[in-house]
Write an enzyme that holds these catalytic residues in place. Structure first.
Site, PDB file in Angstrom:
ATOM      1  N   ASN A 100      -2.835   6.128  -1.382  1.00 40.10           N
ATOM      2  CA  ASN A 100      -2.795   6.272   0.072  1.00 40.10           C
ATOM      3  C   ASN A 100      -2.211   7.592   0.537  1.00 40.10           C
ATOM      4  O   ASN A 100      -2.449   8.006   1.673  1.00 40.10           O
ATOM      5  CB  ASN A 100      -2.075   5.081   0.688  1.00 40.10           C
ATOM      6  CG  ASN A 100      -2.996   3.885   0.708  1.00 40.10           C
ATOM      7  OD1 ASN A 100      -4.142   3.989   1.144  1.00 40.10           O
ATOM      8  ND2 ASN A 100      -2.545   2.756   0.202  1.00 40.10           N
ATOM      9  N   SER A 137       0.824  -1.212   0.000  1.00 38.95           N
ATOM     10  CA  SER A 137       0.000   0.000   0.000  1.00 38.95           C
ATOM     11  C   SER A 137       0.853   1.254   0.000  1.00 38.95           C
ATOM     12  O   SER A 137       0.349   2.339  -0.281  1.00 38.95           O
ATOM     13  CB  SER A 137      -0.859   0.047   1.262  1.00 38.95           C
ATOM     14  OG  SER A 137      -1.621  -1.108   1.392  1.00 38.95           O
ATOM     15  N   HIS A 180      -0.716  -2.601  -7.112  1.00 41.82           N
ATOM     16  CA  HIS A 180      -1.523  -2.277  -5.931  1.00 41.82           C
ATOM     17  C   HIS A 180      -3.011  -2.411  -6.264  1.00 41.82           C
ATOM     18  O   HIS A 180      -3.610  -1.510  -6.850  1.00 41.82           O
ATOM     19  CB  HIS A 180      -1.174  -0.848  -5.468  1.00 41.82           C
ATOM     20  CG  HIS A 180      -1.878  -0.421  -4.225  1.00 41.82           C
ATOM     21  ND1 HIS A 180      -2.085   0.895  -3.896  1.00 41.82           N
ATOM     22  CD2 HIS A 180      -2.421  -1.146  -3.216  1.00 41.82           C
ATOM     23  CE1 HIS A 180      -2.730   0.960  -2.756  1.00 41.82           C
ATOM     24  NE2 HIS A 180      -2.945  -0.252  -2.318  1.00 41.82           N
ATOM     25  N   GLU A 214      -3.263   0.253  -9.171  1.00 48.26           N
ATOM     26  CA  GLU A 214      -2.256   1.327  -9.231  1.00 48.26           C
ATOM     27  C   GLU A 214      -0.917   0.632  -9.496  1.00 48.26           C
ATOM     28  O   GLU A 214      -0.460  -0.170  -8.683  1.00 48.26           O
ATOM     29  CB  GLU A 214      -2.256   2.052  -7.872  1.00 48.26           C
ATOM     30  CG  GLU A 214      -1.459   3.317  -7.814  1.00 48.26           C
ATOM     31  CD  GLU A 214      -1.540   3.979  -6.421  1.00 48.26           C
ATOM     32  OE1 GLU A 214      -1.639   3.270  -5.392  1.00 48.26           O
ATOM     33  OE2 GLU A 214      -1.496   5.215  -6.372  1.00 48.26           O
TER      34      GLU A 214
HETATM   35  P1  NAD Z   1      -3.537  -9.705   5.941  1.00 48.35           P
HETATM   36  O1  NAD Z   1      -2.965  -9.524   7.298  1.00 48.35           O
HETATM   37  O2  NAD Z   1      -4.997  -9.938   5.780  1.00 48.35           O
HETATM   38  O3  NAD Z   1      -2.780 -10.944   5.201  1.00 48.35           O
HETATM   39  C1  NAD Z   1      -1.390 -11.096   5.148  1.00 48.35           C
HETATM   40  C2  NAD Z   1      -1.090 -12.583   4.966  1.00 48.35           C
HETATM   41  O4  NAD Z   1       0.286 -12.756   4.653  1.00 48.35           O
HETATM   42  C3  NAD Z   1      -1.383 -13.419   6.230  1.00 48.35           C
HETATM   43  O5  NAD Z   1      -2.212 -14.500   5.893  1.00 48.35           O
HETATM   44  C4  NAD Z   1       0.006 -13.888   6.657  1.00 48.35           C
HETATM   45  O6  NAD Z   1       0.015 -15.172   7.261  1.00 48.35           O
HETATM   46  C5  NAD Z   1       0.748 -13.912   5.328  1.00 48.35           C
HETATM   47  N1  NAD Z   1       2.198 -13.821   5.456  1.00 48.35           N
HETATM   48  C6  NAD Z   1       2.923 -13.003   6.261  1.00 48.35           C
HETATM   49  N2  NAD Z   1       4.247 -13.214   6.050  1.00 48.35           N
HETATM   50  C7  NAD Z   1       4.342 -14.178   5.090  1.00 48.35           C
HETATM   51  C8  NAD Z   1       5.423 -14.816   4.432  1.00 48.35           C
HETATM   52  N3  NAD Z   1       6.685 -14.501   4.715  1.00 48.35           N
HETATM   53  N4  NAD Z   1       5.154 -15.757   3.486  1.00 48.35           N
HETATM   54  C9  NAD Z   1       3.884 -16.084   3.188  1.00 48.35           C
HETATM   55  N5  NAD Z   1       2.811 -15.497   3.764  1.00 48.35           N
HETATM   56  C10 NAD Z   1       3.035 -14.561   4.704  1.00 48.35           C
HETATM   57  O7  NAD Z   1      -3.058  -8.429   5.105  1.00 48.35           O
HETATM   58  P2  NAD Z   1      -3.766  -7.742   3.826  1.00 48.35           P
HETATM   59  O8  NAD Z   1      -4.757  -6.732   4.303  1.00 48.35           O
HETATM   60  O9  NAD Z   1      -4.171  -8.812   2.875  1.00 48.35           O
HETATM   61  O10 NAD Z   1      -2.530  -6.910   3.241  1.00 48.35           O
HETATM   62  C11 NAD Z   1      -1.515  -7.537   2.484  1.00 48.35           C
HETATM   63  C12 NAD Z   1      -0.764  -6.473   1.709  1.00 48.35           C
HETATM   64  O11 NAD Z   1      -1.691  -5.795   0.834  1.00 48.35           O
HETATM   65  C13 NAD Z   1      -0.113  -5.386   2.573  1.00 48.35           C
HETATM   66  O12 NAD Z   1       1.083  -4.990   1.973  1.00 48.35           O
HETATM   67  C14 NAD Z   1      -1.165  -4.276   2.528  1.00 48.35           C
HETATM   68  O13 NAD Z   1      -0.600  -3.011   2.768  1.00 48.35           O
HETATM   69  C15 NAD Z   1      -1.658  -4.408   1.094  1.00 48.35           C
HETATM   70  N6  NAD Z   1      -2.994  -3.849   0.826  1.00 48.35           N
HETATM   71  C16 NAD Z   1      -4.000  -3.986   1.732  1.00 48.35           C
HETATM   72  C17 NAD Z   1      -5.264  -3.464   1.423  1.00 48.35           C
HETATM   73  C18 NAD Z   1      -6.423  -3.632   2.394  1.00 48.35           C
HETATM   74  O14 NAD Z   1      -7.472  -3.002   2.181  1.00 48.35           O
HETATM   75  N7  NAD Z   1      -6.299  -4.463   3.408  1.00 48.35           N
HETATM   76  C19 NAD Z   1      -5.498  -2.809   0.206  1.00 48.35           C
HETATM   77  C20 NAD Z   1      -4.447  -2.726  -0.714  1.00 48.35           C
HETATM   78  C21 NAD Z   1      -3.195  -3.242  -0.396  1.00 48.35           C
END
Ligand code: NAD
Length: 283
Positions: A188, A117, A138, A150
């Site tokens: 963001n 993000s 993104h 993005e």
């Molecule tokens: P989340 O916490 O729901 O999921 C993250 C997952 O990654 C978890 O299941 C965790 O076990 C896994 N994980 C962590 N380390 C790992 C590794 N080394 N190998 C394999 N799996 C691993 O998080 P999310 O909300 O899905 O966010 C993920 C990414 O997407 C972040 O970078 C976040 O900034 C980005 N993002 C989030 C959103 C949102 O609305 N939540 C929107 C756009 C982008």
């Protein structure tokens, strides 16, 4: 592109896997344990079922989409990937560590994309020997519904990498918008200060959460208020992004509201933990 590997099967990873498989791609979803992967596959099946119930796809389509998604806990699964899309926790150290491993295991032509993000694509690229093939992809939440991707070019990202990722986004039914690599990119950098300001308004007692959201929904025509949106994104994710903006620009205008910090400390992370600015525990 044919083989897509998505690393991280959380909110975003399962959405990306769903959208890629729905576009006919072969997908492998990777996470740290089987329980998280099974939870992700259940979420994907439930989301696809909603499409079946609404008459947008057939039950056979649903089975075919699920059938195109494999799961793995071993990073060796990326050996034949055309692109790896990383969607793990929003922490530079974790992402850099992973990118170094991906670089060592992926075939030379494989693109390494991050769904970050806010974290620098250039920094993640710098730990690899293929910075020209590292890019930000993104997606927006919920991925199967939102059309924007993005696409963030790091300082060394090549035109060829950009074009291949733009085509992939198109194949997935998305619209790519090109931006450069600065903290928070465009989405963001604009969104998080608004969410943070809404939290400050709550913290200072200007209005209730429902009133703040109501003003922004009815007055600004936003589909959801900023506090509802923060709960949807995850308060830990919002805090992590604000920290990246604050550190990256060195500007106190991005200082996270103390109320946000306190809620994250309490484990009140929004929808995913059952409690944030609103209470989801009763459904
Ligand atoms: P989340 O916490 O729901 O999921 C993250 C997952 O990654 C978890 O299941 C965790 O076990 C896994 N994980 C962590 N380390 C790992 C590794 N080394 N190998 C394999 N799996 C691993 O998080 P999310 O909300 O899905 O966010 C993920 C990414 O997407 C972040 O970078 C976040 O900034 C980005 N993002 C989030 C959103 C949102 O609305 N939540 C929107 C756009 C982008």
């Amino acid at each position: 592109m044919k083989n897509v590997v998505v690393i991280g099967a959380g909110t975003m990873g399962n959405g990306i896997a769903h959208a890629a498989a729905a576009a006919g791609l072969d997908v492998t979803l990777v996470d740290v344990n089987d329980e998280l992967l099974q939870r992700a596959m259940s979420a994907i099946a439930a989301n696809l079922q909603r499409g079946v119930d609404k008459g947008k796809m057939t039950a056979a389509d649903k089975v075919a989409v699920v059938g195109r998604i494999k799961t793995a806990i071993d990073l060796g699964a990326i050996a034949f990937a055309d692109i790896v899309i990383e969607a793990i926790v929003e922490k530079l150290e974790a992402k850099s560590d992973l990118f170094a491993k991906l670089d060592a295991l992926a075939q030379p032509e494989c693109i390494l994309a991050s769904n970050t993000s806010s974290i620098s694509i250039t920094k993640m690229a710098a730990v690899t020997k293929r910075p020209d093939k590292v890019i930000g992809m993104h997606f927006m939440n919920p991925v199967p519904v939102m059309t924007l991707v993005e696409v963030i070019r790091g300082i060394a990202t090549s035109d060829d990498t950009y074009q291949r990722v733009e085509s992939l986004a198109k194949q997935m039914g998305k619209t790519a918008i090109e931006v450069n690599d600065y903290p928070g990119f465009v989405s963001n950098r604009v969104l998080m200060p608004m969410i943070n300001e809404a939290i400050f308004a709550l913290y200072e007692g200007v209005a209730t959460a429902a009133a703040i959201d109501g003003v922004m929904k009815l007055g600004m025509n936003h589909p959801m208020g900023p506090l509802t949106l923060a709960d949807f994104i995850g308060l830990d994710v919002c805090l992590a992004i604000l920290r990246v903006l604050e550190d990256g620009f060195g500007d106190p205008k991005y200082r996270p509201c103390p109320l946000l910090v306190k809620m994250v400390d309490a484990g009140w992370l929004g929808r995913k933990s059952g409690r944030g600015f609103y209470d989801y525990r009763t459904g």
